[in-house]
Design an enzyme around this catalytic site. Structure first.
Site, PDB file in Angstrom:
ATOM      1  N   CYS A  38      -1.383  36.736 -50.270  1.00 13.47           N
ATOM      2  CA  CYS A  38      -1.423  35.461 -49.545  1.00 13.47           C
ATOM      3  C   CYS A  38      -2.868  35.099 -49.213  1.00 13.47           C
ATOM      4  O   CYS A  38      -3.532  35.768 -48.417  1.00 13.47           O
ATOM      5  CB  CYS A  38      -0.596  35.538 -48.262  1.00 13.47           C
ATOM      6  N   GLU A  82      23.068  19.934 -47.302  1.00 12.16           N
ATOM      7  CA  GLU A  82      21.689  19.487 -47.507  1.00 12.16           C
ATOM      8  C   GLU A  82      21.404  18.154 -46.829  1.00 12.16           C
ATOM      9  O   GLU A  82      20.312  17.937 -46.312  1.00 12.16           O
ATOM     10  CB  GLU A  82      21.367  19.406 -49.003  1.00 12.16           C
ATOM     11  N   CYS A  90       5.783  40.137 -43.860  1.00 11.26           N
ATOM     12  CA  CYS A  90       6.010  39.179 -44.933  1.00 11.26           C
ATOM     13  C   CYS A  90       6.044  39.880 -46.292  1.00 11.26           C
ATOM     14  O   CYS A  90       5.154  40.669 -46.612  1.00 11.26           O
ATOM     15  CB  CYS A  90       4.912  38.119 -44.931  1.00 11.26           C
ATOM     16  N   CYS A 144       7.332  32.869 -42.281  1.00  7.33           N
ATOM     17  CA  CYS A 144       6.126  32.039 -42.363  1.00  7.33           C
ATOM     18  C   CYS A 144       6.315  30.811 -41.476  1.00  7.33           C
ATOM     19  O   CYS A 144       6.311  29.668 -41.931  1.00  7.33           O
ATOM     20  CB  CYS A 144       5.876  31.638 -43.817  1.00  7.33           C
ATOM     21  N   LEU A 184      24.130  14.114 -34.280  1.00  9.06           N
ATOM     22  CA  LEU A 184      23.285  14.705 -35.318  1.00  9.06           C
ATOM     23  C   LEU A 184      22.020  13.876 -35.537  1.00  9.06           C
ATOM     24  O   LEU A 184      21.009  14.395 -35.993  1.00  9.06           O
ATOM     25  CB  LEU A 184      24.051  14.809 -36.646  1.00  9.06           C
ATOM     26  N   GLY A 185      22.108  12.568 -35.252  1.00  8.26           N
ATOM     27  CA  GLY A 185      20.941  11.718 -35.453  1.00  8.26           C
ATOM     28  C   GLY A 185      20.804  11.200 -36.871  1.00  8.26           C
ATOM     29  O   GLY A 185      21.550  11.604 -37.769  1.00  8.26           O
ATOM     30  N   TYR A 186      19.857  10.300 -37.062  1.00 10.90           N
ATOM     31  CA  TYR A 186      19.634   9.665 -38.373  1.00 10.90           C
ATOM     32  C   TYR A 186      20.971   9.238 -38.983  1.00 10.90           C
ATOM     33  O   TYR A 186      21.393   9.740 -40.022  1.00 10.90           O
ATOM     34  CB  TYR A 186      18.897  10.614 -39.319  1.00 10.90           C
ATOM     35  N   ASP A 199      10.583  21.075 -49.212  1.00 13.42           N
ATOM     36  CA  ASP A 199      10.744  20.533 -47.861  1.00 13.42           C
ATOM     37  C   ASP A 199       9.548  20.982 -47.020  1.00 13.42           C
ATOM     38  O   ASP A 199       8.556  21.481 -47.546  1.00 13.42           O
ATOM     39  CB  ASP A 199      12.056  21.028 -47.255  1.00 13.42           C
ATOM     40  N   TYR A 254      13.728  15.999 -52.472  1.00 16.69           N
ATOM     41  CA  TYR A 254      14.085  17.318 -51.952  1.00 16.69           C
ATOM     42  C   TYR A 254      15.566  17.628 -52.169  1.00 16.69           C
ATOM     43  O   TYR A 254      15.940  18.663 -52.741  1.00 16.69           O
ATOM     44  CB  TYR A 254      13.754  17.470 -50.456  1.00 16.69           C
ATOM     45  N   TRP A 279      27.626  27.313 -45.733  1.00 18.13           N
ATOM     46  CA  TRP A 279      27.532  26.694 -47.069  1.00 18.13           C
ATOM     47  C   TRP A 279      27.039  27.665 -48.127  1.00 18.13           C
ATOM     48  O   TRP A 279      26.887  27.305 -49.283  1.00 18.13           O
ATOM     49  CB  TRP A 279      26.614  25.469 -47.012  1.00 18.13           C
TER      50      TRP A 279
END
Length: 406
Positions: A211, A40, A205, A195, A83-85, A141, A123, A27
């Site tokens: 940080c 998304e 990082c 992270c 995939l679920g949900y 997220d 989100y 994507w």
DNA sequence: AAGCCGGGGAC
DNA sequence: GTCCCAGGCTT
């Protein structure tokens, strides 16, 4: 307000790091808003590696919003299988229809319009607007909450909804001028690759210098997140019934709720005592299905299966069964018997009584609503929860017996 | 604010 | 075993 030197360095270094190199994801190869949107939705609570094959199949089958809007619901669900949900799939198609009708088949570059689409929350709205249209909206997220909690040493419990709102305000301020899309993706990329939840790779990082968590040695303690509750155990008895043609009795789940509209073997919930006792379970099965007017008799134990959801833990024991018929008279009789179903004795008794009367049941009979006999082709065309897909895959491939754990 | 809603990968 | 993932919806 946060220290501006650290904040400015964060945005600058993170964006530069992302632009030096990032993952080649399907994507990301265009700014096609339709692709961004589909990706998304699929990426909600789902890892990138899992989504990639689903995304490719999906846009191949439904290349545009209109293709999706006009597709049979069954096809959409089949491409979502595993995939679920699954409410995401229904919401996706509902949104596609809205986009086709109200917006000429194009994803609108408008916050209110995008946010109003089914399945699009704070989100996803921010992700679409920033990535597809480069609008300066935050996309917070789990990755972003973790990264910013560490970088700024935020001690809010990110399991609480209020935390996301606060971090959203911060994330909005951090967006570099004209670079919302890349910056938001950079935040998530950092969370996914550097992270990480455990053992963050601070030494490599790009924003380690300022940080706050690393500077105070607290990178392993943050973010603060209260633990989720354990899934509630639930014991279920399922039946695998084959007719003379080798078809299997299956049913479609209701339109709403858990695993909505997916197909499954008939099964019922049972108390642990009935579920685990092989002398009691057959009677429990016969009695419960009789309440739906369905006549089944178990022939033997086939196997156990287990399935963990976010909030439920299914222990499914599969029994072979035969002699299926449907008769309203049975259902009505059993409704009376059910009133006395308060103990194992009652179960045995009513089941035995039912067995005696069973000879008089009509043999042909229709099936209860939602039930169907399915063959191998049906099995492959319909969408199943993973649990039942595995069991039936085994059944239709005829490898070994069922005396096993699925 | 809390519960509901899947499935799988990493440790 | 545990954690958590490019969350949203409902109550």
């Amino acid at each position: 307000m946060y220290e501006s030197v650290a904040a400015e360095a964060f945005s600058r270094e993170l964006l530069a790091w992302y632009r030096r190199g990032n993952r080649d994801l399907p994507w990301r190869r265009s700014k096609n808003p339709y692709y961004i949107w589909i990706s998304e939705i699929m990426l909600q609570q789902t890892r990138v590696d899992t989504v990639i094959p689903y995304f490719n199949r999906f846009i191949e089958r439904f290349p545009t919003v209109r293709d999706l809007a006009e597709a049979p619901e069954e096809d959409v669900l089949k491409l979502w299988e595993g995939l679920g949900y699954y409410s995401r799939a229904r919401n996706l198609q509902a949104a596609a229809k809205e986009i086709a009708e109200k917006h000429g088949g194009e994803i609108p570059a408008d916050k209110a319009a995008v946010s109003g689409l089914k399945g699009v929350g704070p989100y996803t709205s921010g992700a679409i607007l920033s990535i597809a249209f480069n609008l300066p909206e935050p996309a917070v997220d789990g990755n972003v909450m973790r990264v910013l909690s560490r970088y700024f040493c935020l001690e809010e419990d990110i399991a609480k909804p209020a935390a996301r709102v606060g971090i959203e305000g911060l994330a909005r301020e951090l967006i570099p001028e004209g670079a919302a899309g890349d910056f938001n993706q950079a935040l998530m990329e950092l969370g996914a690759l550097v992270c990480t939840p455990r053992s963050p790779h601070c030494l490599t990082c790009p924003v380690m210098e300022h940080c706050a968590a690393r500077l105070s040695g607290r990178q392993e303690e943050l973010p603060i997140k209260t633990k989720a509750k354990k899934p509630k155990p639930q014991h279920r008895l399922a039946v695998l019934i084959e007719d003379a043609n080798g078809r299997v009795l299956a049913r479609q789940r209701p339109e709403q709720g858990l695993l909505a509209r997916l197909w499954e073997l008939p099964h019922i919930e049972a108390p642990l005592e009935a579920w685990s006792n092989d002398d009691v379970a057959p009677g429990w099965l016969a009695t419960t299905f009789a309440l739906e007017g369905m006549n089944v008799r178990t022939t033997g134990f086939l196997g156990d299966a287990e399935h963990v959801f976010s909030h439920l833990h299914w222990f499914v024991r599969i029994w072979g069964a035969d002699r299926v018929s449907f008769d309203r008279a049975i259902r009505d009789d059993m409704a009376g018997a059910a009133a006395g179903l308060l103990g194992e004795e009652a179960v045995r008794e009513s089941a035995a009584s039912y067995e005696r009367d069973e000879q008089s049941a009509s043999e042909a009979g229709e099936l209860p609503a939602g039930y169907r006999w399915i063959d191998r082709e049906d099995f492959e065309r319909l969408a199943w929860p993973n649990l039942f897909r595995k069991i039936l895959s085994e059944h239709f491939s005829r490898e070994g017996d069922y005396d096993q754990t699925f």
